[in-house]
Motif scaffolding. Sequence first.
Motif, PDB file in Angstrom:
ATOM      1  N   ASP A 321     -39.974 -61.537  47.217  1.00 17.99           N
ATOM      2  CA  ASP A 321     -40.873 -59.767  46.877  1.00 17.99           C
ATOM      3  C   ASP A 321     -39.684 -59.184  45.670  1.00 17.99           C
ATOM      4  N   TYR A 322     -39.455 -59.363  44.808  1.00 22.91           N
ATOM      5  CA  TYR A 322     -38.431 -58.314  44.389  1.00 22.91           C
ATOM      6  C   TYR A 322     -38.826 -56.871  44.067  1.00 22.91           C
ATOM      7  N   TRP A 323     -38.309 -55.915  44.554  1.00 19.22           N
ATOM      8  CA  TRP A 323     -38.537 -54.335  45.067  1.00 19.22           C
ATOM      9  C   TRP A 323     -37.384 -54.004  44.146  1.00 19.22           C
ATOM     10  N   GLY A 324     -36.367 -54.306  43.214  1.00 22.95           N
ATOM     11  CA  GLY A 324     -35.368 -53.660  43.201  1.00 22.95           C
ATOM     12  C   GLY A 324     -35.889 -52.494  41.930  1.00 22.95           C
ATOM     13  N   ALA A 325     -36.448 -52.111  41.111  1.00 19.20           N
ATOM     14  CA  ALA A 325     -36.701 -51.783  39.992  1.00 19.20           C
ATOM     15  C   ALA A 325     -38.169 -52.065  39.628  1.00 19.20           C
ATOM     16  N   PRO A 326     -39.280 -51.386  38.745  1.00 20.98           N
ATOM     17  CA  PRO A 326     -40.220 -51.345  38.548  1.00 20.98           C
ATOM     18  C   PRO A 326     -40.455 -51.651  37.161  1.00 20.98           C
ATOM     19  N   LEU A 327     -41.255 -52.456  36.551  1.00 18.38           N
ATOM     20  CA  LEU A 327     -41.811 -52.631  35.470  1.00 18.38           C
ATOM     21  C   LEU A 327     -42.310 -51.854  34.096  1.00 18.38           C
ATOM     22  N   LEU A 328     -42.698 -51.059  34.460  1.00 18.35           N
ATOM     23  CA  LEU A 328     -44.024 -49.827  34.075  1.00 18.35           C
ATOM     24  C   LEU A 328     -42.822 -48.801  33.896  1.00 18.35           C
ATOM     25  N   GLY A 329     -43.375 -47.804  33.199  1.00 11.91           N
ATOM     26  CA  GLY A 329     -41.889 -46.886  33.074  1.00 11.91           C
ATOM     27  C   GLY A 329     -40.849 -46.868  32.931  1.00 11.91           C
ATOM     28  N   VAL A 330     -39.809 -47.342  32.149  1.00 10.57           N
ATOM     29  CA  VAL A 330     -38.514 -48.151  32.153  1.00 10.57           C
ATOM     30  C   VAL A 330     -38.880 -48.648  30.715  1.00 10.57           C
ATOM     31  N   ASP A 331     -37.828 -48.271  30.208  1.00 11.10           N
ATOM     32  CA  ASP A 331     -37.480 -49.239  28.851  1.00 11.10           C
ATOM     33  C   ASP A 331     -36.908 -50.700  28.803  1.00 11.10           C
ATOM     34  N   THR A 332     -37.532 -51.192  27.636  1.00  9.85           N
ATOM     35  CA  THR A 332     -37.260 -52.782  27.830  1.00  9.85           C
ATOM     36  C   THR A 332     -36.024 -53.441  28.362  1.00  9.85           C
ATOM     37  N   VAL A 333     -34.672 -52.745  28.152  1.00  8.59           N
ATOM     38  CA  VAL A 333     -33.729 -53.225  28.839  1.00  8.59           C
ATOM     39  C   VAL A 333     -33.478 -53.038  30.425  1.00  8.59           C
ATOM     40  N   ALA A 336     -36.146 -55.506  31.487  1.00  7.42           N
ATOM     41  CA  ALA A 336     -35.825 -57.405  31.280  1.00  7.42           C
ATOM     42  C   ALA A 336     -34.316 -57.578  32.229  1.00  7.42           C
ATOM     43  N   ARG A 337     -34.178 -56.762  33.036  1.00  4.83           N
ATOM     44  CA  ARG A 337     -32.913 -56.700  34.130  1.00  4.83           C
ATOM     45  C   ARG A 337     -33.342 -57.191  35.185  1.00  4.83           C
ATOM     46  N   ALA A 338     -34.798 -56.318  35.598  1.00  5.66           N
ATOM     47  CA  ALA A 338     -35.312 -56.522  36.707  1.00  5.66           C
ATOM     48  C   ALA A 338     -35.874 -57.924  36.830  1.00  5.66           C
ATOM     49  N   GLU A 339     -36.526 -58.259  35.580  1.00  6.13           N
ATOM     50  CA  GLU A 339     -37.370 -59.673  35.667  1.00  6.13           C
ATOM     51  C   GLU A 339     -36.212 -60.688  35.888  1.00  6.13           C
ATOM     52  N   ASP A 340     -34.142 -60.751  35.099  1.00 12.38           N
ATOM     53  CA  ASP A 340     -34.157 -61.423  35.221  1.00 12.38           C
ATOM     54  C   ASP A 340     -33.443 -61.331  36.499  1.00 12.38           C
ATOM     55  N   GLU A 341     -33.401 -60.138  37.400  1.00  8.88           N
ATOM     56  CA  GLU A 341     -32.746 -59.780  39.160  1.00  8.88           C
ATOM     57  C   GLU A 341     -33.828 -60.369  39.182  1.00  8.88           C
TER      58      GLU A 341
END
Length: 546
Positions: A321-333, A336-341
Amino acid sequence: MPAFPTPGALPETTADLVVIGGGLGGVAAALTAARLGQRVILTEADPWLGGQLTVQGVPPDESRWVDSHRTSASYTEFRERVREHYRRVFPLTDTAAEDPQLNPGAGFVSRLCHEPRVGALVLEEMLSPLLSSGQITWLREHEPIAVERTGDRVTAVVVRDIVDGAECRLRAPLFADATELGDLLELGGVEHVIGAEARSEHGELHAPDVANPLDQQSITWCCALGWEPGHDQLVPRPELYEKFATEVADFWPGPQLSFDDVHPITLEPRTRPIFDGDPADHGRLEGVPDMWHYRRVRAQRQMLPGTPGDDIALVNWPQIDYWGAPLLGVDTVQRARAEDEARQLTLSFVHWLQHEAPRSDGGNGYPELRLRGDVLGTGDGLARQPYIRESRRIRAQFTVTEAHIGREMRGTHAGSQIFEDSVGIGHYRIDLHPSTAGRTYVDIDCFPFQIPLGALVPRDVANLVPANKNIGTTHISNGAYRLHPVEWAIGEAVGALAQVGRERGVDPAEVHGSRSLTAEVQDVLRDRLGAVLEWPDEIRRLEDRA
């Protein structure tokens, strides 16, 4: 109000219903509407249909009554087609083939654990005659890039071919947002919510004191593992391996690269090894406590002796489970960083399993485990997309809250709220995974529930409806309404709603505002589609101890 694109000279296609997103809700909406005689355009960014079931690699999470109290004829049809595919194509033992409730993987997360690629095949097979007749036009690998609006009406959705970049404008009297993150809500300026609402907004017992849009459930980049002694495809040490091997969240007992986690209900630390006993022995019965059998999708013991291959399990475990950063309410960069992590976390866990995990039979590392990307249609062994638990959610005519379904708020034997405008049923615990705001599990017992039509009708747009996890729920109640059969029921209701709207020449809000028109939608669902809109009272009041 955002500035919307000015219509230009793009190729245009029209239909009675445009469905953007090919997850289970999108497929059910398109299938239902087309079987009722409508012309449908269905788009999906991935080559596969099925969303969380296939593209995201998650076997169906279903109620305990899924085989005894069938909630939807078409969802039952899908499940039986999966079983029939295995009986027809796989070299099953006589015992397995003759089992009317065949569970191909003998996993115990579901009564129907199957390979994601099989789910994608079956969904396409269900649409096949409608694709051939032209009732459904399926635009594969197309993503929405713009929503055109005039006042409270959506006039078109512009989609782009991911492969060649070509754009097309889609028009219809009604649009359904079945994307995994509620993309049309953002593109179209539709009023919506992300993250957690404050307790004061709906009075929910388990809501936080202060609203936090960035408090979103963790995502999981699932993968498939096969047991293949002697293979040489070990996962290289990922760049972020040390981070995940050493960092410890405040609510977690240790680093994620371990067999330690917390019980989602009691929050007590626990240890669950991948195998219970001999790792080469996969022939045990369902219900064992180890992780391997939980989401196993291929059980070699169900195959005839001498059949090549071995067990395969899908990894959707707390450790990834990845809880490091959200996908919504943030910019595309940032997204993308959250998805990579998230991807690196999963690869780090597999590397740890292969090299360092303590073995149940002594020693360290399970080099016998191999990533099986072929099961997921990928080359790297990971799912095609991350498992999304939480979407943008519409500001709806009616919002389902914890007070409508939660056992603690409603009382021991009260049962769930009865909705006169019910368009489907479902059941799952209110199951919120650790969040991007540092919150641990919120896992709450709830009653079997209904899906109210009002939760599918936005406040501020006339002809766009949700058909996924983006309906009118809260951060809390979404935890129960986000699973496979509920999403299917939502899509089926959208198809029936589109049919009544087309026949009567009215928008969804007008249907919802009319008791007689709402009854027509319910009649279509019950009488023409074989859907069930209410639980028997003896089930509705039951406690779930799952």
